[in-house]
Design an enzyme around this catalytic site. Structure first.
Site, PDB file in Angstrom:
ATOM      1  N   ASP A   1      -1.986  -2.061   6.755  1.00  0.00           N
ATOM      2  CA  ASP A   1      -1.825  -3.058   5.687  1.00  0.00           C
ATOM      3  C   ASP A   1      -0.529  -3.800   5.981  1.00  0.00           C
ATOM      4  OD1 ASP A   1      -4.063  -2.001   4.506  1.00  0.00           O
ATOM      5  OD2 ASP A   1      -2.996  -0.909   2.942  1.00  0.00           O
TER       6      ASP A   1
ATOM      7  N   ASP B   1     -14.074  -0.379  -2.324  1.00  0.00           N
ATOM      8  CA  ASP B   1     -12.864   0.265  -2.830  1.00  0.00           C
ATOM      9  C   ASP B   1     -13.282   1.129  -4.002  1.00  0.00           C
ATOM     10  OD1 ASP B   1     -11.281  -1.046  -1.023  1.00  0.00           O
ATOM     11  OD2 ASP B   1     -10.558  -2.568  -2.406  1.00  0.00           O
TER      12      ASP B   1
END
Length: 272
Positions: free
Chosen positions: A130, A11
């Site tokens: 997600d 990330d």
């Protein structure tokens, strides 16, 4: 059975690798190019770069990080975050990525999936989903038009979230997975927001439900804390690959240890 893949996830925020819990509380985990090289040497099967600020803060794509990484790393690289157009796809692929991951843009403009897969090939198009559990009472199940499943502590459906897990959509994740397959996606990167960063294991029910509803490869993500969790994602979650971050970035386990754990229990793995 095809070889199962272990995929470190980096990330990236402001050009650095960070790892948060449930998408918040970021702490610095290092330089992306260095970490990518390290994981390539360690035996990672692929890498995922997610620019986690890009979609939410409309930040431009991290082209230079991708270019520098692609010069040094030879395993497949997937890049996501802030990708909104065919031109963004083109720039990312030209910079050296093998696949492009889209989430928010795919929900807002599903046709982007179709267009990108027609232009670049479906193998380049990863749709990131997600998802979060949305609990319902048993007497509500028939009244809502969702795929309700029985879970450990009741009943829920899985809702798709966008903008880095910050905005709900009302979209059922199982229906959305089927739709992205129809539109030409080549792979699904499935993250459980409930499990993300908890190290308590993947959401096996979510992973299994999505895996059995599509023929596409599904990458399980969110919640990996130990090798056993990866094994469970493959065996019970029916995942094709397992994504992980914190347990690798902070050297709690090596990729080799995780692969050996799975291979010793009969899972086909690519070992160094």
């Amino acid at each position: 059975m095809l070889t199962k893949r272990i995929i470190p996830c980096l990330d990236i925020k402001d050009g650095r690798v960070v790892k948060g819990t449930k998408f918040l509380n970021l702490r610095d985990a290092g330089d992306p190019v260095e970490l990518a090289q390290y994981y390539d040497d360690e035996g990672a099967d692929e890498l995922v770069f997610l620019d986690i600020t890009a979609s939410a803060e409309k930040r431009d794509i991290i082209i230079d990080v991708v270019e520098r990484t692609a010069e040094k790393v030879f395993i497949p690289l997937t890049v996501g975050g802030g990708i909104k157009s065919i031109e963004d796809f083109r720039r990312i692929l030209r910079a050296g990525a093998d696949k492009v991951s889209i989430n928010t843009a795919a929900v807002k403009n599903p046709n982007l999936i179709k267009e990108a897969s027609e232009i670049f090939g479906s193998q380049c198009v990863v749709v990131a989903i997600d998802a979060k559990r949305h609990y319902v009472n048993e007497d509500e199940i028939d009244k809502i038009n969702k795929n309700v499943v029985k879970v450990e502590d009741g009943y829920c459906w899985f809702e798709v979230y966008i903008y880095g897990g910050r905005k709900e959509t009302g979209i059922d994740a199982i229906n959305w997975a089927k739709k992205v397959e129809e539109l030409g996606a080549g792979e699904i990167l499935l993250t459980s927001i409930d499990k993300d960063g908890t190290k308590s294991g993947y959401d096996l029910i979510l992973t299994k439900e999505i895996s059995k509803s599509v023929k596409l490869p599904v990458i399980a993500s969110g919640g990996c804390g130990k090798p056993e969790h990866v094994y469970e994602a493959f065996v019970y979650g029916k995942a094709d690959a397992a994504l992980m971050a914190g347990i690798l970035h902070y050297r709690e386990y090596t990729i080799e240890e995780i692969k050996k754990y799975c291979a010793d229990r009969g899972i086909p793995m690519r070992l160094l």
